[in-house]
Design an enzyme around this catalytic site. Structure first.
Site, PDB file in Angstrom:
ATOM      1  N   ASP A   1       7.601   2.287   6.902  1.00 52.75           N
ATOM      2  CA  ASP A   1       7.104   2.804   5.626  1.00 52.75           C
ATOM      3  C   ASP A   1       6.955   1.665   4.623  1.00 52.75           C
ATOM      4  OD1 ASP A   1       6.726   3.977   3.142  1.00 52.75           O
ATOM      5  OD2 ASP A   1       8.289   5.490   3.374  1.00 52.75           O
TER       6      ASP A   1
ATOM      7  N   GLU B   1      12.957  11.467   5.031  1.00 56.67           N
ATOM      8  CA  GLU B   1      11.538  11.091   4.988  1.00 56.67           C
ATOM      9  C   GLU B   1      11.008  10.646   6.355  1.00 56.67           C
ATOM     10  OE1 GLU B   1      11.512   8.280   1.762  1.00 56.67           O
ATOM     11  OE2 GLU B   1      11.926   9.859   0.297  1.00 56.67           O
TER      12      GLU B   1
ATOM     13  N   LYS C   1      14.083   7.665  -9.207  1.00 58.44           N
ATOM     14  CA  LYS C   1      14.669   7.925  -7.892  1.00 58.44           C
ATOM     15  C   LYS C   1      15.708   6.844  -7.548  1.00 58.44           C
ATOM     16  CE  LYS C   1      13.234   8.878  -3.124  1.00 58.44           C
ATOM     17  NZ  LYS C   1      12.046   9.109  -2.271  1.00 58.44           N
TER      18      LYS C   1
ATOM     19  N   ASP D   1       7.343  15.793  -1.270  1.00 60.91           N
ATOM     20  CA  ASP D   1       7.739  14.396  -1.113  1.00 60.91           C
ATOM     21  C   ASP D   1       8.025  13.880  -2.522  1.00 60.91           C
ATOM     22  OD1 ASP D   1       7.857  11.639  -0.901  1.00 60.91           O
ATOM     23  OD2 ASP D   1       5.908  11.405   0.091  1.00 60.91           O
TER      24      ASP D   1
HETATM   25  P1  ADP Z   1       5.306   4.122  -2.845  1.00 60.06           P
HETATM   26  O1  ADP Z   1       5.934   4.538  -1.557  1.00 60.06           O
HETATM   27  O2  ADP Z   1       5.907   2.887  -3.433  1.00 60.06           O
HETATM   28  O3  ADP Z   1       5.184   5.242  -3.799  1.00 60.06           O
HETATM   29  P2  ADP Z   1       2.638   4.281  -1.681  1.00 60.06           P
HETATM   30  O4  ADP Z   1       3.057   4.665  -0.325  1.00 60.06           O
HETATM   31  O5  ADP Z   1       1.941   5.285  -2.533  1.00 60.06           O
HETATM   32  O6  ADP Z   1       3.816   3.625  -2.504  1.00 60.06           O
HETATM   33  O7  ADP Z   1       1.706   2.986  -1.513  1.00 60.06           O
HETATM   34  C1  ADP Z   1       1.142   2.323  -2.611  1.00 60.06           C
HETATM   35  C2  ADP Z   1       0.598   0.994  -2.150  1.00 60.06           C
HETATM   36  O8  ADP Z   1      -0.406   1.210  -1.153  1.00 60.06           O
HETATM   37  C3  ADP Z   1      -0.052   0.201  -3.246  1.00 60.06           C
HETATM   38  O9  ADP Z   1       0.378  -1.148  -3.188  1.00 60.06           O
HETATM   39  C4  ADP Z   1      -1.537   0.308  -2.915  1.00 60.06           C
HETATM   40  O10 ADP Z   1      -2.292  -0.832  -3.354  1.00 60.06           O
HETATM   41  C5  ADP Z   1      -1.502   0.359  -1.417  1.00 60.06           C
HETATM   42  N1  ADP Z   1      -2.734   0.895  -0.875  1.00 60.06           N
HETATM   43  C6  ADP Z   1      -3.281   2.094  -1.119  1.00 60.06           C
HETATM   44  N2  ADP Z   1      -4.465   2.198  -0.480  1.00 60.06           N
HETATM   45  C7  ADP Z   1      -4.670   1.031   0.186  1.00 60.06           C
HETATM   46  C8  ADP Z   1      -5.707   0.513   1.030  1.00 60.06           C
HETATM   47  N3  ADP Z   1      -6.804   1.201   1.306  1.00 60.06           N
HETATM   48  N4  ADP Z   1      -5.556  -0.738   1.524  1.00 60.06           N
HETATM   49  C9  ADP Z   1      -4.473  -1.454   1.233  1.00 60.06           C
HETATM   50  N5  ADP Z   1      -3.464  -1.039   0.444  1.00 60.06           N
HETATM   51  C10 ADP Z   1      -3.565   0.199  -0.076  1.00 60.06           C
HETATM   52 MG    MG Z   2       6.507   6.271  -0.304  1.00 63.66          MG
END
Ligand code: ADP
Ligand code: MG
Length: 621
Positions: free
Chosen positions: A208, A186, A86, A25
């Site tokens: 997502d 995705e 990206k 990913d």
């Molecule tokens: P991206 O797709 O932008 O790379 P992610 O899918 O990794 O992002 O998600 C990151 C987001 O998820 C951040 O804003 C983080 O604070 C939030 N996040 C991660 N764990 C939790 C949780 N337990 N509760 C709420 N939000 C969360």
């Molecule tokens: Mg993501």
């Protein structure tokens, strides 16, 4: 020779030998790698047990640093620490300018390359090279864990990625010396991770919500084929906005007056932690002694703070459903992806919106990589009895015959199957109520040089003026190699379909010959195509003249004028089959000249009609 490589990846290896294939990913913020380890697909951690690799690359004096260590250097050395590349994959210099505020880098203006390059202290690099660094770290991680080289990978890309963005992703993999079995959307990967390709049929919504972006995809799954019906979302909406909402509330509640960058940073860190705590707890204490306060935030208050944001995502969902032309009741499954879908309010609201229980069992950060790894395993030939046909690629392009005996490709050769593609066509004559559809296979420009697979007819098209009907022709090749074709007139919903069986009876030798032919005949084909196009154009002119003359020829023209146009029209019809491309061009031009005045009169007449109070829709020019 690449041209002749038409056998499937993985098929050449001995059946009992296991091929290690990984799913990657390659994310905007974080990237992950997953692999099937003795029957269990899991994401792989680094030595510090981090599964997520921040998609950040730091260019040091003599070194390239990727991931957490690079992220830690970002504040101190932003220009040499590249993140979110990206967003510019497969983009041109012009596109990048508009992203200036998102990507605060120095772009290299002095290069002739079409790809934007970012200046770093080491060298100027493209997004492709930066992505290759990330891919290398992840594939090395997989190879070290497994103690063996990877036979290939599946890399995921957003469903909305266009050809250039996909090609850039493939190029990055090539730079990282990876064998890409295929790129996978995705949302499709997320659906595969939940095994939806194995059990369910129907519409799937993939929701997502990450840190900075929101994507909604509507997929249609039929017989193992995922078709992307619509994508939507918001490229600046995500969990970060929740953190901001909490921080603003804190500023208000604690009546913080002196706000600077450092205060904001501390507030945001505390807010993010509070938000993540509230996923498990009903309330949390936000303690910031350095700012002189300590406050309790409960879930009700938090929900209130982020409710607008969640509603915004639902508005995007509504729009995507409209684009997909389906009702939300038609969605059978909702897959949750991205860290922010851990927020209970998000799951609640999404569930209410779609009136079903969203799928949340898998870790929303890992679900895309897991789906990619499952697919990689199949493509590597490790699952001989399961969905083997997912390995297949189309040996020859599947085309449709268009006017003039030309072959137009709907699905290009070497596209992995299952696959579904659609294209819109229109009618050629006024009042045309049926359309013949000829399905052909091959690489040549003329239908007569391709292989005919099937004929069928779409009947009952409501009579309309030429070019007004919208006929969507969908080609689908399912996991069994069965091809089906469906045609639908979009305004009336009239449908026709056919199943073609067997789809490919050609031997490898025949395929090879057809491919060679298409190479050696290229020039000839182009000439033939141009002539055929002129013939179509000529026929269109004849149709238009006939239709006009019947309507108002005798009202607007005197006998001589009428005759002159008719003679020219008949002349064109007579030479239609025998004339060269040039001769046809000349004949068409001369009709245009002769009927110039007539065209002007017709336009005048219709303007008169409008002026005399008629509705403009009743007037045909
Ligand atoms: P991206 O797709 O932008 O790379 P992610 O899918 O990794 O992002 O998600 C990151 C987001 O998820 C951040 O804003 C983080 O604070 C939030 N996040 C991660 N764990 C939790 C949780 N337990 N509760 C709420 N939000 C969360
Ligand atoms: Mg993501």
């Amino acid at each position: 020779m690449a041209l002749l490589q038409i056998s499937e990846p993985g098929q050449t290896t001995a059946p009992h030998q296991r091929n290690y294939a990984a799913g990657i990913d390659l994310g905007t913020t974080n990237s992950l790698v997953a692999i099937n380890r003795s029957g269990q697909v899991e994401t792989l951690p680094d030595n510090d047990n981090n599964h997520l690799l921040p998609s950040v690359v730091h260019y040091a004096e003599n070194d390239i640093i990727v991931g957490h260590a690079a992220q830690n250097l970002q504040a101190a050395d932003p220009l040499n620490t590249l993140s979110s590349v990206k967003r510019i994959m497969g983009r041109g210099i012009e596109d990048v300018k508009s992203l200036g505020n998102v990507l605060p880098y120095e772009f290299d203006g002095n290069n002739d390359s079409a790809v934007p390059r970012i200046m770093t202290r080491q060298k100027s690099v493209s997004a492709i090279e930066v992505s290759a660094e990330i891919l290398s770290v992840l594939s090395n991680r997989a190879e070290q864990t497994m103690g063996e080289a990877l036979s290939g990978v599946v890399i995921t890309v957003p469903a909305y990625f266009d050809d250039a963005q996909r090609q850039a992703t493939r190029d990055a993999a090539k730079l990282a010396d990876l064998n890409v079995y295929r790129l996978l959307n995705e949302p499709t990967a997320a659906a595969v991770a939940y095994g939806l390709d194995q059990q369910a049929e129907g519409m799937i919504a993939v929701y997502d919500l990450g840190g900075g972006t929101f994507d909604i995809s509507i997929l249609n799954l039929t017989r193992g084929v995922f078709e992307v019906l619509a994508t939507g979302g918001n490229s600046s909406l995500g969990g970060d906005d929740m953190d901001h909402a909490i921080a603003e509330w804190l500023i208000e509640q604690a009546e913080i007056k002196a706000i600077d960058a450092k205060v904001i940073r501390n507030l945001l860190i505390a807010s993010r932690k509070a938000k993540e705590d509230l996923t498990q707890q009903e309330s949390t204490l936000i303690d910031l002694p350095q700012l002189g306060f300590s406050l309790t935030l409960d879930r009700t208050q938090f929900n209130h703070l982020v409710e607008d944001l969640v509603n915004k995502t639902l508005m995007s969902c509504r729009r995507a459903l409209r684009d997909a032309k389906i009702e939300k009741e038609e969605i059978n499954n909702v897959v949750m992806v991205g860290g922010s879908t851990r927020v209970p309010l998000v799951v609640d609201q999404v569930g209410k919106f779609f009136n079903c229980t969203p799928l949340t069992d898998l870790d929303p950060d890992r679900v895309v990589a897991i789906g990619a790894a499952l697919q990689a395993d199949v493509l590597a030939g490790n699952k001989p009895d399961q969905e083997l046909l997912l390995l297949d690629v189309l040996p020859l392009s599947l085309c449709i015959e268009t006017m003039g005996g030309l072959s137009e490709k709907i699905i290009s050769r070497n596209t992995p199957i299952p696959v579904a593609r659609a294209q819109e066509f229109t009618t050629f004559k006024d009042g045309q109520t049926a359309m013949a559809i000829h399905v052909v296979q091959g690489e040549r420009e003329l239908v007569s040089d391709c292989r005919s697979l099937a004929h069928f007819e779409l009947r009952g098209i409501p009579p309309m003026t030429a070019g007004a009907a919208r006929i969507k022709v969908t080609y689908q090749v399912d996991a069994d190699g069965l091809m089906s074709v469906m045609a639908e007139e979009l305004s009336s919903g009239v449908k026709a379909d056919i199943v073609i069986k067997p789809s490919y009876g050609l031997t490898d030798g025949e395929i090879e010959t057809m491919l060679r032919d298409s190479m050696s005949h290229a020039k000839e084909d182009i000439d033939a195509r141009m002539r055929a196009e002129q013939q179509v154009e000529a026929q269109r002119v004849i149709e238009a003249i006939d239709s006009a003359l019947t309507k108002d020829g005798h009202d607007l023209l005197n006998d001589n004028e009428f005759k002159a146009i008719t003679v020219a029209r008949n002349e064109l019809e007579k030479v239609l089959q025998s004339a060269t491309t040039e001769e046809l061009k000349v004949a068409i031009k001369s009709i245009e000249v002769i009927s110039e005045e007539y065209v002007a009169k017709r336009m005048n007449a219709s303007v008169q009609k409008v002026l005399s109070g008629k509705n403009i829709n009743e007037v045909e020019v």
